[in-house]
Scaffold this motif. Sequence first.
Motif, PDB file in Angstrom:
ATOM      1  N   GLY A 179       0.834  -1.194   0.000  1.00 22.57           N
ATOM      2  CA  GLY A 179       0.000   0.000   0.000  1.00 22.57           C
ATOM      3  C   GLY A 179       0.863   1.235   0.000  1.00 22.57           C
ATOM      4  N   PRO A 180       0.234   2.383  -0.207  1.00 23.44           N
ATOM      5  CA  PRO A 180       1.003   3.627  -0.294  1.00 23.44           C
ATOM      6  C   PRO A 180       1.598   4.070   1.035  1.00 23.44           C
ATOM      7  N   TYR A 181       2.409   5.080   0.951  1.00 19.75           N
ATOM      8  CA  TYR A 181       3.055   5.716   2.093  1.00 19.75           C
ATOM      9  C   TYR A 181       2.028   6.064   3.178  1.00 19.75           C
ATOM     10  N   GLY A 182       2.323   5.700   4.406  1.00 19.93           N
ATOM     11  CA  GLY A 182       1.463   6.097   5.519  1.00 19.93           C
ATOM     12  C   GLY A 182       0.146   5.351   5.612  1.00 19.93           C
ATOM     13  N   SER A 183       0.020   4.259   4.865  1.00 21.14           N
ATOM     14  CA  SER A 183      -1.280   3.578   4.859  1.00 21.14           C
ATOM     15  C   SER A 183      -1.462   2.678   6.089  1.00 21.14           C
ATOM     16  N   GLY A 184      -0.371   2.246   6.710  1.00 24.74           N
ATOM     17  CA  GLY A 184      -0.524   1.445   7.926  1.00 24.74           C
ATOM     18  C   GLY A 184       0.166   0.091   7.891  1.00 24.74           C
ATOM     19  N   LYS A 185       1.045  -0.111   6.930  1.00 23.98           N
ATOM     20  CA  LYS A 185       1.737  -1.398   6.805  1.00 23.98           C
ATOM     21  C   LYS A 185       2.619  -1.679   8.027  1.00 23.98           C
ATOM     22  N   THR A 186       3.389  -0.668   8.399  1.00 21.38           N
ATOM     23  CA  THR A 186       4.277  -0.831   9.551  1.00 21.38           C
ATOM     24  C   THR A 186       3.468  -1.007  10.837  1.00 21.38           C
ATOM     25  N   GLN A 187       2.307  -0.371  10.875  1.00 23.40           N
ATOM     26  CA  GLN A 187       1.449  -0.524  12.043  1.00 23.40           C
ATOM     27  C   GLN A 187       0.973  -1.965  12.192  1.00 23.40           C
TER      28      GLN A 187
ATOM     29  N   THR B  67      14.067  -2.591   7.534  1.00 19.46           N
ATOM     30  CA  THR B  67      14.976  -2.041   6.523  1.00 19.46           C
ATOM     31  C   THR B  67      14.885  -0.518   6.472  1.00 19.46           C
ATOM     32  N   GLU B  68      13.906   0.052   7.151  1.00 24.07           N
ATOM     33  CA  GLU B  68      13.693   1.493   7.007  1.00 24.07           C
ATOM     34  C   GLU B  68      13.898   2.267   8.305  1.00 24.07           C
ATOM     35  N   GLY B  69      14.194   1.537   9.380  1.00 30.56           N
ATOM     36  CA  GLY B  69      14.401   2.215  10.657  1.00 30.56           C
ATOM     37  C   GLY B  69      13.119   2.759  11.254  1.00 30.56           C
TER      38      GLY B  69
ATOM     39  N   PHE C  13      10.901   0.774  13.080  1.00 32.60           N
ATOM     40  CA  PHE C  13      10.412  -0.004  14.235  1.00 32.60           C
ATOM     41  C   PHE C  13      10.431   0.880  15.474  1.00 32.60           C
ATOM     42  N   ARG C  14       9.342   0.849  16.245  1.00 36.69           N
ATOM     43  CA  ARG C  14       9.275   1.692  17.437  1.00 36.69           C
ATOM     44  C   ARG C  14       8.881   0.870  18.660  1.00 36.69           C
ATOM     45  N   PRO C  15       9.835   0.637  19.569  1.00 34.99           N
ATOM     46  CA  PRO C  15       9.528  -0.124  20.776  1.00 34.99           C
ATOM     47  C   PRO C  15       8.384   0.501  21.583  1.00 34.99           C
TER      48      PRO C  15
ATOM     49  N   ARG D 127     -10.129   6.095   8.263  1.00 38.17           N
ATOM     50  CA  ARG D 127     -10.188   4.627   8.251  1.00 38.17           C
ATOM     51  C   ARG D 127      -9.184   4.057   7.266  1.00 38.17           C
ATOM     52  N   ARG D 128      -8.919   2.760   7.421  1.00 34.22           N
ATOM     53  CA  ARG D 128      -8.077   2.075   6.456  1.00 34.22           C
ATOM     54  C   ARG D 128      -8.889   0.949   5.829  1.00 34.22           C
ATOM     55  N   VAL D 129      -8.780   0.854   4.525  1.00 36.04           N
ATOM     56  CA  VAL D 129      -9.456  -0.234   3.821  1.00 36.04           C
ATOM     57  C   VAL D 129      -8.414  -1.300   3.517  1.00 36.04           C
TER      58      VAL D 129
ATOM     59  N   LEU E 235      -9.493   0.748  11.906  1.00 29.56           N
ATOM     60  CA  LEU E 235      -8.990   2.039  12.376  1.00 29.56           C
ATOM     61  C   LEU E 235      -7.632   1.829  13.019  1.00 29.56           C
ATOM     62  N   ILE E 236      -6.733   2.779  12.826  1.00 35.72           N
ATOM     63  CA  ILE E 236      -5.464   2.740  13.562  1.00 35.72           C
ATOM     64  C   ILE E 236      -5.616   3.693  14.746  1.00 35.72           C
ATOM     65  N   THR E 237      -5.594   3.120  15.928  1.00 38.42           N
ATOM     66  CA  THR E 237      -5.784   3.929  17.134  1.00 38.42           C
ATOM     67  C   THR E 237      -4.577   3.774  18.044  1.00 38.42           C
ATOM     68  N   ASP E 238      -4.632   4.475  19.178  1.00 37.00           N
ATOM     69  CA  ASP E 238      -3.557   4.318  20.158  1.00 37.00           C
ATOM     70  C   ASP E 238      -3.473   2.880  20.652  1.00 37.00           C
TER      71      ASP E 238
HETATM   72  P1  GTP Z   1       5.491   3.667   4.627  1.00 38.28           P
HETATM   73  O1  GTP Z   1       6.373   2.756   5.386  1.00 38.28           O
HETATM   74  O2  GTP Z   1       5.946   5.074   4.680  1.00 38.28           O
HETATM   75  O3  GTP Z   1       5.229   3.211   3.235  1.00 38.28           O
HETATM   76  O4  GTP Z   1       4.058   3.702   5.365  1.00 38.28           O
HETATM   77  P2  GTP Z   1       3.316   2.591   6.220  1.00 38.28           P
HETATM   78  O5  GTP Z   1       2.253   1.995   5.377  1.00 38.28           O
HETATM   79  O6  GTP Z   1       4.261   1.687   6.878  1.00 38.28           O
HETATM   80  O7  GTP Z   1       2.583   3.486   7.294  1.00 38.28           O
HETATM   81  P3  GTP Z   1       2.584   3.290   8.867  1.00 38.28           P
HETATM   82  O8  GTP Z   1       2.207   1.921   9.223  1.00 38.28           O
HETATM   83  O9  GTP Z   1       3.823   3.838   9.414  1.00 38.28           O
HETATM   84  O10 GTP Z   1       1.329   4.185   9.245  1.00 38.28           O
HETATM   85  C1  GTP Z   1       1.474   5.489   9.611  1.00 38.28           C
HETATM   86  C2  GTP Z   1       0.137   5.931  10.144  1.00 38.28           C
HETATM   87  O11 GTP Z   1      -0.245   5.121  11.263  1.00 38.28           O
HETATM   88  C3  GTP Z   1       0.212   7.315  10.656  1.00 38.28           C
HETATM   89  O12 GTP Z   1      -0.127   8.235   9.642  1.00 38.28           O
HETATM   90  C4  GTP Z   1      -0.806   7.305  11.763  1.00 38.28           C
HETATM   91  O13 GTP Z   1      -2.072   7.571  11.185  1.00 38.28           O
HETATM   92  C5  GTP Z   1      -0.816   5.900  12.250  1.00 38.28           C
HETATM   93  N1  GTP Z   1      -0.051   5.739  13.497  1.00 38.28           N
HETATM   94  C6  GTP Z   1       1.257   5.475  13.622  1.00 38.28           C
HETATM   95  N2  GTP Z   1       1.634   5.443  14.914  1.00 38.28           N
HETATM   96  C7  GTP Z   1       0.527   5.671  15.617  1.00 38.28           C
HETATM   97  C8  GTP Z   1       0.268   5.770  17.011  1.00 38.28           C
HETATM   98  O14 GTP Z   1       1.143   5.615  17.849  1.00 38.28           O
HETATM   99  N3  GTP Z   1      -1.024   6.039  17.384  1.00 38.28           N
HETATM  100  C9  GTP Z   1      -2.019   6.212  16.467  1.00 38.28           C
HETATM  101  N4  GTP Z   1      -3.247   6.466  16.882  1.00 38.28           N
HETATM  102  N5  GTP Z   1      -1.787   6.124  15.142  1.00 38.28           N
HETATM  103  C10 GTP Z   1      -0.553   5.870  14.726  1.00 38.28           C
END
Ligand code: GTP
Length: 333
Positions: free
Chosen positions: A126-134, A161-163, A165-167, A305-307, A324-327
């Motif tokens: 998915g695109p940048y910031g979509s929630g993959k790392t989450q 690979t991108e640094g 990861f957040r403990p 929201r995320r689809v 939803l990505i929440t706390d």
């Molecule tokens: P790239 O690696 O840049 O391609 O993006 P990604 O798809 O890995 O995105 P990532 O999973 O980093 O998602 C980033 C989004 O997750 C942010 O824009 C926030 O909306 C959400 N997010 C990240 N950390 C938190 C958090 O601690 N709390 C909440 N509520 N949302 C978070």
Amino acid sequence: MLYTFDINEGSIVIKMSEEEDFLEVLKELPGVGNVTAKKLIEAGYVTLESIALSTPAELVVNAGVSESTAKKVINSARQKLNIEVTTAYEYYLKKKETLRITTGSKNLDDLLGGGIETQAITEIYGPYGSGKTQLAHQLAVTVQLPVERGGIERGCLFIDTEGTFRPERITQIAEAFELDPSEVLKHILYARAYTSDHQILVTAKAEKMLKKENIGLIVVDSLISHFRGEYTGRETLAERQQKLNKYIHMLLKYATGYNLAVLVTNQVMADPSTFFGDPTRPAGGHVIGHGVTTRLYIRRGKEGRRVIKLTKSPYLPEGAVEVLITDKGIVDV
Ligand code: GTP
Ligand code: MG
């Protein structure tokens, strides 16, 4: 060779310095001398499983041993592990049934037929910031949940690979699942990979930790960013794809051999041939498309929201869910 994993803000670090112990194990096998044992270890064969799961041709190419030696070593390793069927893969497939790991979202679990499965590679693109790392962080926690809560009570190997990861995020999600955050962090082996070669090496070297540390999930976030960044020209494309292909097979071998789940993240690229619909597709071409078992596509939807859409599965119907990505991590809408 000695290899040391990177340190990330108090999270777990793995130091690998046990080649010598394994050298002794190898030398005890009938038909294996010092020279062969050293060749195998240098080629990255650092567990009996890794040898038992290989074909003679692989050992010949990778470790430079003769074919007859390769056969002998593989047989000895299999005997030692009590594997008596024709191929090690068959043995493992028979012995170990697929397990599922909850994603923490009921809807996403249902879409996946019960969660992320072991013995397979699941890709989320998915695109940048979509929630993959989450999602990767979330699964690093949920894999540790007790079985009755949808986990498999095993640890995670997180290859970053991108640094990104957040403990602290792990701590947050662990608390949301009412798990002890420091225990959860202790069961995440963290490895930072700085180049594609480094990524391959780190993954190869990590094999010996899989059983010892009871790893149930390997995360590679992101699978191909280094490969894409390093192999830019057309003339290097074939080499890149070849390396990626080998890498994916290594992951699949781990997934099968150790009955664990693999989650890889991937980026999207614009597809110039698409005029209608979503103008994006996962990067990496057929090598990844064929190599992964299940594909999920994640994008931003309405109101934050995320689809998440299932776009490839060997047996499940396509479909999509919203989360939803929440706390507290990823939750159902
Ligand atoms: P790239 O690696 O840049 O391609 O993006 P990604 O798809 O890995 O995105 P990532 O999973 O980093 O998602 C980033 C989004 O997750 C942010 O824009 C926030 O909306 C959400 N997010 C990240 N950390 C938190 C958090 O601690 N709390 C909440 N509520 N949302 C978070
Ligand atoms: Mg990311």
